[in-house]
Design a protein around this motif. Sequence first.
Motif, PDB file in Angstrom:
ATOM      1  N   ARG A 133       0.839  -1.214   0.000  1.00 17.83           N
ATOM      2  CA  ARG A 133       0.000   0.000   0.000  1.00 17.83           C
ATOM      3  C   ARG A 133       0.866   1.252   0.000  1.00 17.83           C
ATOM      4  N   THR A 134       1.953   1.224   0.783  1.00 18.35           N
ATOM      5  CA  THR A 134       2.861   2.367   0.825  1.00 18.35           C
ATOM      6  C   THR A 134       3.536   2.589  -0.524  1.00 18.35           C
ATOM      7  N   LEU A 135       3.960   1.518  -1.175  1.00 18.99           N
ATOM      8  CA  LEU A 135       4.619   1.648  -2.472  1.00 18.99           C
ATOM      9  C   LEU A 135       3.657   2.164  -3.538  1.00 18.99           C
ATOM     10  N   LEU A 136       2.396   1.791  -3.453  1.00 16.77           N
ATOM     11  CA  LEU A 136       1.439   2.184  -4.481  1.00 16.77           C
ATOM     12  C   LEU A 136       1.092   3.674  -4.427  1.00 16.77           C
ATOM     13  N   ILE A 137       1.239   4.299  -3.261  1.00 23.81           N
ATOM     14  CA  ILE A 137       0.866   5.709  -3.151  1.00 23.81           C
ATOM     15  C   ILE A 137       2.043   6.639  -3.430  1.00 23.81           C
ATOM     16  N   VAL A 138       3.212   6.095  -3.763  1.00 27.00           N
ATOM     17  CA  VAL A 138       4.379   6.940  -4.026  1.00 27.00           C
ATOM     18  C   VAL A 138       4.128   7.932  -5.166  1.00 27.00           C
ATOM     19  N   PRO A 139       3.503   7.538  -6.297  1.00 24.33           N
ATOM     20  CA  PRO A 139       3.319   8.507  -7.392  1.00 24.33           C
ATOM     21  C   PRO A 139       2.563   9.769  -7.015  1.00 24.33           C
ATOM     22  N   ILE A 140       1.578   9.682  -6.136  1.00 22.94           N
ATOM     23  CA  ILE A 140       0.826  10.888  -5.787  1.00 22.94           C
ATOM     24  C   ILE A 140       1.580  11.763  -4.792  1.00 22.94           C
ATOM     25  N   LEU A 141       2.698  11.270  -4.262  1.00 21.73           N
ATOM     26  CA  LEU A 141       3.509  12.069  -3.353  1.00 21.73           C
ATOM     27  C   LEU A 141       4.562  12.885  -4.086  1.00 21.73           C
ATOM     28  N   LEU A 142       4.815  12.558  -5.344  1.00 21.18           N
ATOM     29  CA  LEU A 142       5.838  13.273  -6.107  1.00 21.18           C
ATOM     30  C   LEU A 142       5.290  14.602  -6.609  1.00 21.18           C
ATOM     31  N   PRO A 143       6.101  15.652  -6.628  1.00 22.65           N
ATOM     32  CA  PRO A 143       5.645  16.946  -7.165  1.00 22.65           C
ATOM     33  C   PRO A 143       5.454  16.863  -8.670  1.00 22.65           C
ATOM     34  N   PRO A 144       4.493  17.621  -9.213  1.00 23.29           N
ATOM     35  CA  PRO A 144       4.230  17.558 -10.661  1.00 23.29           C
ATOM     36  C   PRO A 144       5.441  17.893 -11.517  1.00 23.29           C
ATOM     37  N   VAL A 145       6.311  18.801 -11.042  1.00 23.67           N
ATOM     38  CA  VAL A 145       7.498  19.151 -11.826  1.00 23.67           C
ATOM     39  C   VAL A 145       8.400  17.932 -11.995  1.00 23.67           C
ATOM     40  N   ILE A 147       7.448  14.793 -11.859  1.00 26.75           N
ATOM     41  CA  ILE A 147       6.774  13.821 -12.718  1.00 26.75           C
ATOM     42  C   ILE A 147       6.902  14.219 -14.183  1.00 26.75           C
ATOM     43  N   GLY A 148       6.664  15.502 -14.484  1.00 27.55           N
ATOM     44  CA  GLY A 148       6.788  15.955 -15.864  1.00 27.55           C
ATOM     45  C   GLY A 148       8.194  15.789 -16.405  1.00 27.55           C
ATOM     46  N   SER A 149       9.206  16.128 -15.611  1.00 27.39           N
ATOM     47  CA  SER A 149      10.589  15.992 -16.067  1.00 27.39           C
ATOM     48  C   SER A 149      10.964  14.526 -16.271  1.00 27.39           C
ATOM     49  N   MET A 150      10.535  13.677 -15.356  1.00 22.42           N
ATOM     50  CA  MET A 150      10.866  12.261 -15.457  1.00 22.42           C
ATOM     51  C   MET A 150      10.251  11.625 -16.696  1.00 22.42           C
ATOM     52  N   TRP A 151       8.970  11.881 -16.916  1.00 22.81           N
ATOM     53  CA  TRP A 151       8.302  11.272 -18.064  1.00 22.81           C
ATOM     54  C   TRP A 151       8.745  11.896 -19.381  1.00 22.81           C
ATOM     55  N   LYS A 152       9.134  13.151 -19.365  1.00 23.65           N
ATOM     56  CA  LYS A 152       9.643  13.762 -20.595  1.00 23.65           C
ATOM     57  C   LYS A 152      10.956  13.110 -21.009  1.00 23.65           C
ATOM     58  N   LEU A 153      11.795  12.766 -20.036  1.00 23.55           N
ATOM     59  CA  LEU A 153      13.021  12.039 -20.347  1.00 23.55           C
ATOM     60  C   LEU A 153      12.710  10.632 -20.841  1.00 23.55           C
ATOM     61  N   MET A 154      11.714   9.986 -20.243  1.00 27.07           N
ATOM     62  CA  MET A 154      11.346   8.635 -20.672  1.00 27.07           C
ATOM     63  C   MET A 154      10.757   8.636 -22.079  1.00 27.07           C
ATOM     64  N   SER A 156      11.618  10.719 -24.443  1.00 29.43           N
ATOM     65  CA  SER A 156      12.545  11.343 -25.383  1.00 29.43           C
ATOM     66  C   SER A 156      12.745  10.461 -26.621  1.00 29.43           C
ATOM     67  N   PHE A 157      12.704  11.100 -27.803  1.00 28.90           N
ATOM     68  CA  PHE A 157      12.836  10.354 -29.065  1.00 28.90           C
ATOM     69  C   PHE A 157      14.233   9.775 -29.229  1.00 28.90           C
ATOM     70  N   ASP A 158      15.256  10.478 -28.762  1.00 28.47           N
ATOM     71  CA  ASP A 158      16.632  10.066 -29.014  1.00 28.47           C
ATOM     72  C   ASP A 158      17.173   9.096 -27.969  1.00 28.47           C
ATOM     73  N   PHE A 159      16.935   9.380 -26.675  1.00 24.51           N
ATOM     74  CA  PHE A 159      17.566   8.547 -25.647  1.00 24.51           C
ATOM     75  C   PHE A 159      16.583   8.117 -24.553  1.00 24.51           C
ATOM     76  N   GLY A 160      15.282   8.229 -24.797  1.00 19.79           N
ATOM     77  CA  GLY A 160      14.303   7.802 -23.806  1.00 19.79           C
ATOM     78  C   GLY A 160      14.278   6.296 -23.628  1.00 19.79           C
ATOM     79  N   VAL A 161      13.943   5.875 -22.406  1.00 22.87           N
ATOM     80  CA  VAL A 161      13.952   4.447 -22.108  1.00 22.87           C
ATOM     81  C   VAL A 161      12.874   3.697 -22.901  1.00 22.87           C
ATOM     82  N   LEU A 162      11.766   4.357 -23.203  1.00 25.46           N
ATOM     83  CA  LEU A 162      10.709   3.686 -23.967  1.00 25.46           C
ATOM     84  C   LEU A 162      11.171   3.387 -25.392  1.00 25.46           C
TER      85      LEU A 162
END
Length: 319
Positions: A133-145, A147-154, A156-162
């Motif tokens: 339960r504690t692990l599942l609520i981690v995403p809502i504890l992160l600040p939006p900035v 989250i946006g920076s992390m997912w923008k890197l993920m 990324s067209f050139d070097f994103g993990v996806l």
Amino acid sequence: MARAEAMPLPDSMALAQAPASEAPRPGLSDFIDRHLGWFTLGPAIVLLVLLTIYPIVNLVLMAGSTINFQQGHEIWKFSLWSNLATLLHDGIFGVALRNTAIYAAISVAVEMVLGLGLAILVSSMRRGKGILRTLLIVPILLPPVAIGSMWKLMYSFDFGVLNQIVTGVGLQPVNWLGSTSLALMSVIIVDVWHWTPFVFLILFAAVEGLPSEVIEAARIDGAGTWSIVFKIIIPLLKPAIVVAALFRMILAFKVFDEIFLLTSGGPGNATEVVSLHLYQVFFEQNQLGYGAMMSVAIIAATVVFIWIGHRVSSAMGRL
């Protein structure tokens, strides 16, 4: 005969016969006791007027005006019908409203399914429930900035993990945030990852509060797991499901930070939403009157939606 002893008078009669100079005088403590409610509610009422009622009244007045600044002074001009006509003929607002509806409908639907499934699954666990339960609520504890920076890197067209995963299986890299057909769904994925834990927390608390006797009786009668879930647990969770869906729809309709950080409404108007368009009208185009008119329209739509959700919740609670 002996004189009968004088019986003592009741307190009220004695007080009435007491001299006026001896009557108790109301003091400061009595005054405070009589007006304690106003002393305690007064600051809250003042804050409500200053921070809620006054801004709303000012916003309504702005919605019917055109505001310009000349030599440091505000110049207000009545233009209610002009602002209303601009709202009705604003093509970008229509696109933003459509994108917002798609964004809210898809993201909330997926979050409700995932949140409900996780709530039932975690509630049925015998060990490790608190840690998971504690692990599942981690995403809502992160600040939006973050989250946006992390997912923008993920993304990324050139070097994103996806794209590294995509190219690793022999496919071509995907322009997740730069494609008009994928950008909105990419942002929806981020929203689902971010807000599913919120739905999970609400429904998990509701599942934990269900009467265990009903579920155990169904098991004794031979009901399977899926029958218990769909015929007992979900019907009992209807009020909590409606509340969670209502909260998420309101928050999804007001989404701003994730889209602003990831795409800024692009490419083109593919991810333009009403809150982002409102920000652009207010702070980039400096159209204060028209921006206020748009704000009033959004507030009215939100109030109507809350009223409908309340009626639906009340109707489902009586079933």
